[in-house]
Design a protein around this motif. Structure first.
Motif, PDB file in Angstrom:
ATOM      1  N   GLY A 116      -2.991  17.416   2.293  1.00 17.72           N
ATOM      2  CA  GLY A 116      -2.080  17.527   1.162  1.00 17.72           C
ATOM      3  C   GLY A 116      -2.772  17.896  -0.134  1.00 17.72           C
TER       4      GLY A 116
ATOM      5  N   GLN B   4       2.352   8.928   0.434  1.00 19.69           N
ATOM      6  CA  GLN B   4       3.103   9.165   1.663  1.00 19.69           C
ATOM      7  C   GLN B   4       4.580   8.826   1.487  1.00 19.69           C
ATOM      8  OE1 GLN B   4       1.164   6.930   4.734  1.00 19.69           O
ATOM      9  NE2 GLN B   4      -0.641   8.226   4.791  1.00 19.69           N
TER      10      GLN B   4
ATOM     11  N   GLU C 234       6.312   8.920  -1.320  1.00 18.11           N
ATOM     12  CA  GLU C 234       6.937   9.938  -2.169  1.00 18.11           C
ATOM     13  C   GLU C 234       7.263  11.191  -1.360  1.00 18.11           C
ATOM     14  OE1 GLU C 234       4.205  10.560  -5.331  1.00 18.11           O
ATOM     15  OE2 GLU C 234       4.846   8.786  -6.464  1.00 18.11           O
ATOM     16  N   MET C 235       6.366  11.608  -0.469  1.00 15.45           N
ATOM     17  CA  MET C 235       6.620  12.779   0.364  1.00 15.45           C
ATOM     18  C   MET C 235       7.772  12.520   1.329  1.00 15.45           C
ATOM     19  SD  MET C 235       2.680  13.934   1.130  1.00 15.45           S
ATOM     20  CE  MET C 235       3.184  15.330   2.144  1.00 15.45           C
ATOM     21  N   THR C 236       7.837  11.308   1.909  1.00 11.96           N
ATOM     22  CA  THR C 236       8.928  10.972   2.829  1.00 11.96           C
ATOM     23  C   THR C 236      10.272  10.969   2.119  1.00 11.96           C
ATOM     24  OG1 THR C 236       7.416   9.609   4.150  1.00 11.96           O
ATOM     25  CG2 THR C 236       9.774   9.251   4.456  1.00 11.96           C
TER      26      THR C 236
ATOM     27  N   ARG D 200      11.098  12.664  -0.542  1.00 16.49           N
ATOM     28  CA  ARG D 200      11.464  14.046  -0.877  1.00 16.49           C
ATOM     29  C   ARG D 200      12.048  14.761   0.344  1.00 16.49           C
ATOM     30  NH1 ARG D 200      14.065  17.231  -3.860  1.00 16.49           N
ATOM     31  NH2 ARG D 200      13.365  19.392  -3.812  1.00 16.49           N
ATOM     32  N   LYS D 201      11.457  14.536   1.522  1.00 17.27           N
ATOM     33  CA  LYS D 201      11.981  15.158   2.741  1.00 17.27           C
ATOM     34  C   LYS D 201      13.384  14.668   3.042  1.00 17.27           C
ATOM     35  CE  LYS D 201       7.489  15.950   4.979  1.00 17.27           C
ATOM     36  NZ  LYS D 201       6.614  15.574   6.124  1.00 17.27           N
TER      37      LYS D 201
END
Length: 261
Positions: free
Chosen positions: A24, A128, A130-132, A134-135
């Protein structure tokens, strides 16, 4: 960027040496106290690559090099980063300190390493999450767009009848999706089937007072799934209305005729 490069932070005070990389676009920067901090590569700038450095001075074989004089380093005032690290160390010392017992003891090495390990793990976990999130937000937006499109199609689509029959003629309702809907874009097989059954239910309700009226639902031969769904609906919701296969010469096995009672 390479491991060993010296970097400084763009949006914060301080810097360090690159000690590793993560997925990332994350680079691990080790400061002078040995702490590794995960930072985005876009937030650091290389100030001294590993390959660069002072070129070695070759001593003359005849004249020995002059002895180096020790430099007197001036004491530097603590920066905000130094103060923050010191506070963090003190916080974890208080958090991890326990009373000495025969079975449990905390060494100085464990207390010192605790801030480094727990801080890196916490920041990595936050990234992790924050990425989850957003998805999930992107997936919800796609689902909402698809649902809005389906609702629009259902609201604007109306059954299309070939003609208005006389009282003594059976009413034909073609349940093929191409006849019921102007378009099936954005609709799956299950949604199309639900709309076909809604058409059967609506037609039966509209003509429930027309005693003796015959209605032919054209479902096609196919694999018999729609035919069974139609007959199950008639038997469950309109038990007083008998049904049978429509004229074989006219429809084959692809239609069911209902009589309103």
């Amino acid at each position: 960027m390479n491991i060993g490069d010296k970097v400084r932070f763009l949006n914060d005070i301080g810097g360090g040496t690159i000690s590793g990389f993560q997925k990332g676009g994350i680079v691990l920067v080790k400061d002078e106290d040995g702490f590794e901090m995960p930072v985005l590569t876009s937030e650091v700038v290389v100030i001294t690559p590993q390959s660069e450095g002072p070129s070695p001075v070759k001593a003359s074989p005849q004249t020995p090099p002059p002895p180096k004089k020790p430099r007197k380093e001036k004491p530097e005032e603590p920066t905000e980063e130094d103060i923050r690290i010191a506070e963090l160390k003190e916080y974890y010392k208080q958090k991890t300190s326990v009373a000495p017992t025969a079975q449990h003891s905390v060494t100085a090495t464990q207390v010192t390493a605790a801030p480094k390990t727990e801080t890196v793990a916490l920041e990595d976990r936050v990234l992790q999450l924050e990425m989850t999130i957003r998805k999930l937000q992107m997936r919800i937006e796609r689902l909402e767009d698809a649902r809005a499109l389906r609702e629009k199609i259902k609201a604007t689509s109306t059954p299309r009848h070939t003609h208005t029959p006389r009282a003594d003629e059976p009413l034909e309702i073609d349940l093929h999706a191409t006849e019921l809907l102007d378009t099936t874009a954005g609709m799956g097989p299950r949604e199309i089937k639900d709309y076909q059954l809604q058409t059967v239910r609506r037609t039966m309700t509209e003509h429930q007072r027309d005693k003796g009226r015959k209605i032919v639902f054209i479902h096609g031969n196919g694999d018999g799934v729609l035919r069974k769904a139609v007959t199950d609906l008639l038997r469950r919701e309109f038990p007083r209305c008998p049904y049978q296969d429509a004229s074989f010469q006219q429809y084959g096995f692809g239609a069911t005729m209902v009589t309103i009672r």
